[in-house]
Design a protein around this motif. Sequence first.
Motif, mmCIF file in Angstrom:
data_model
loop_
_atom_site.group_PDB
_atom_site.id
_atom_site.type_symbol
_atom_site.label_atom_id
_atom_site.label_comp_id
_atom_site.label_asym_id
_atom_site.label_seq_id
_atom_site.Cartn_x
_atom_site.Cartn_y
_atom_site.Cartn_z
ATOM 1 N N HIS A 1 82.030 46.948 45.525
ATOM 2 C CA HIS A 1 80.981 45.713 45.199
ATOM 3 C C HIS A 1 81.025 43.818 45.189
ATOM 4 O O HIS A 1 80.671 43.390 45.170
ATOM 5 N N SER B 1 77.861 45.496 38.161
ATOM 6 C CA SER B 1 77.581 46.803 38.521
ATOM 7 C C SER B 1 77.997 48.227 38.291
ATOM 8 O O SER B 1 79.475 48.398 38.717
ATOM 9 N N THR B 2 77.620 48.962 37.719
ATOM 10 C CA THR B 2 77.977 50.181 37.038
ATOM 11 C C THR B 2 77.598 50.831 38.582
ATOM 12 O O THR B 2 77.226 50.734 38.989
ATOM 13 N N LEU B 3 78.149 52.183 38.084
ATOM 14 C CA LEU B 3 78.150 53.201 39.135
ATOM 15 C C LEU B 3 76.935 53.679 39.185
ATOM 16 O O LEU B 3 76.331 54.124 40.220
ATOM 17 N N GLU C 1 74.318 48.726 45.667
ATOM 18 C CA GLU C 1 74.582 49.684 45.300
ATOM 19 C C GLU C 1 74.624 50.655 46.375
ATOM 20 O O GLU C 1 75.534 51.497 46.310
ATOM 21 N N HIS D 1 83.715 53.183 45.937
ATOM 22 C CA HIS D 1 82.341 51.940 45.210
ATOM 23 C C HIS D 1 82.573 50.868 44.206
ATOM 24 O O HIS D 1 82.179 49.515 44.910
ATOM 25 N N GLU D 2 83.365 50.647 43.623
ATOM 26 C CA GLU D 2 83.381 49.531 43.025
ATOM 27 C C GLU D 2 84.018 48.873 43.479
ATOM 28 O O GLU D 2 84.387 47.808 43.168
ATOM 29 N N HIS E 1 70.401 50.890 41.553
ATOM 30 C CA HIS E 1 70.005 52.228 41.755
ATOM 31 C C HIS E 1 69.452 53.256 42.889
ATOM 32 O O HIS E 1 68.629 53.148 41.854
HETATM 33 ZN ZN LIG Z 1 77.348 50.507 41.657
#
Ligand SMILES: [Zn+2]
Length: 705
Positions: free
Chosen positions: A548, A16-18, A605, A544-545, A667
């Motif tokens: 995950h 997952s990206t931010l 997210e 956040h990361e 997101h």
């Molecule tokens: Zn994320």
Amino acid sequence: MKSTLHISLGLVLFGSTLAAQAPVPAQKPAPRTAATGPAAKPPGAKAGDPQLPYTPSLDLTAMDRTADPCVDFFQFACGGWVVHNPIPPDQSSWSAYGKMQDENRTLLRALLEQAGKGGASRTPNQQKIGDYYSACIDEATIDARGASPLGPQLAAIADIKSVSDMARVVALSHARMLARGSVLFGVGAEQDAKDSSETIAAVDQAGLGLPDRDYYLKDDAKSTALRDRYVDHVARVLQLLGDTPEQAAAGARTVLRIEGELARGHMSRVDRRNPDNTYHRMPRASLTEMMPSWPWDRYFEQMGIAQIKDLNITSPGYFTALERQLTTVPLSDWKTYLRWQTALLAAPYLSAAFVNADFDFFSRTLTGARELQPRWKRCVGRVDRHLGEALGQVYVEKYFTADTRARTLRMVKQIETAMEEDIKSLEWMSAETKTQALEKLHGVTNKIGHPATWRDYSAVTIAPGDFFGDAANAMGFEVRRHLNKIGKPLVRGEWYLTPPTVNANYDPQMNEINFPAGVLQPPAFDPKMDDAPNYGNTGGTIGHELTHGFDDEGRRFDARGNLRDWWIEADAREFERRASCISDQYSSYIAVDDVHVNGKLTLGEDVADLGGLILAYRAWLSETASKKPVARDGLTPSQRFFVGYGQSWCSSSRPETLRMRAITDPHSPEKYRTNGVLSNMPEFSRAFSCKAGQPMVKAPVCRVW
Ligand SMILES: [Zn+2]
């Protein structure tokens, strides 16, 4: 999230990206928010190098202090930003991150223009990125060639007389044109979900032109109208390939029919969030049983992976559906579908007629952008995508420092410590699950800035003046590089984000967080600002990361990145109960018009946003315990922390984009990434003296981590 289209190259199913990535590469410089400080000179830059405009990590002009922070904190933190930063005409949305990325492109442009000047002093990487960029920017040559670069592929399609011929053509496409999606299905290499040290082959669902199966399956008025526009677009492209208007109109209806049937075989995005649903490692013979009409042996041989004995069939239902289509759809219809898909994937590398048609539908209609972005920005994006580490190596030499890496790493360690304390103190988790969770936390690898070992591009030929050929060579190199990993030991140091990327991610199979150099700049990370907004912004991102690794998807992988259930059953039930509080909360939010946020799609997210900010807040408290931070600009230190967080999400989106993201993007809209998180934090309501019953005070709060 990697892309809104299907990834067939180096299959990355999880991770997952931010921030949401723009569906089309973006943008044009926006009017800047008034900077409150002098421009920051990039660390390694020399006199004469371009500089980024400076935006502080807490920007007073971005605020709307007439708004009540306890009613709508997004408006309080970002109301000014939204007014001062209208969405540029070539954008479908605009955000603090989008601006950073846009400004970063000016630095990359200067590097590329310099490298494009030629000269004997260029390194091999500079030759490649410079000549690729120059070829991309040369629109006159590209326009003069029209559709002719597609000639050999179109001739091969015209010659198809059997499914076997069709497979040969599809393999040719899979061997190079994989940047935007994949014809019919995807093929790639991936880490085995249950033995992360092993790299295996995988085939995946793909083959659509629209961004998701829902576009084909939904029957509301907007979806139906959009499909009509899509058919018009396909017809326009088929005409560019030489069809008469009548042939093109009939062909476009055929394309919609075929893709609609393929879409019916697709597994939904929500189902794909559970890694057990996409793990079906089977003997190769099983694939032949599912899809006997396809000459798999010849296909795998052509792809250079004839040796594989088994593979992951991510979405078995899709291959069964595909077999049904192969035995019922006439070859003449498949040829139409293949011609369309060939032009779709190649459009960015062809003449203006193709580029403009592509923009009109995929950007203007689908996302609401009004103008095509300038050529140079698209070309910078292409180099980053195709030769990202060659460009990245030159970029970090100039713009990234050991000091930034050290400061980031320090913050990462503090947040890991905060998470350790959090896990130990959880009342709902048993000692046994805690031991496993801590083992996973201690196993996280932190990648900061750029890879230690750079990718070797010596096998890629980049010739001046041949944009289409250069792109095909670069993409073909990436396909071979990925497929070559199958059956070999895992290489741990590889990066999937390029160093200039303004984003971050967590990869559950590697159990690692990635912070590229591009995201470690103001306003996200601002060495000149006090700790509070930096911990609210970049600290929140790190948290956040890290979270995950423990969201609805990440929690299913263990410390070594293996899909393995390490939870005591009662703890797993408690996790689900707590997570459903969050998905119910977000599902109640409206994305646009009457379209709700899909809280099950955005769950990972949303859990990461909340858990991440709680960890960042604790890390900030421990960092500043002995520093006695003081109020500035009429904001207490803890208020500055929350404004820093809120301002990381300043943004606006066109309604078309909000509608698309509600279907495709894991997101939530940025307003809810701000208000949804803070309304669950008593630390926030204390900082702003909010009262029970106010909109920013949720009761009872949701809390997972
Ligand atoms: Zn994320």
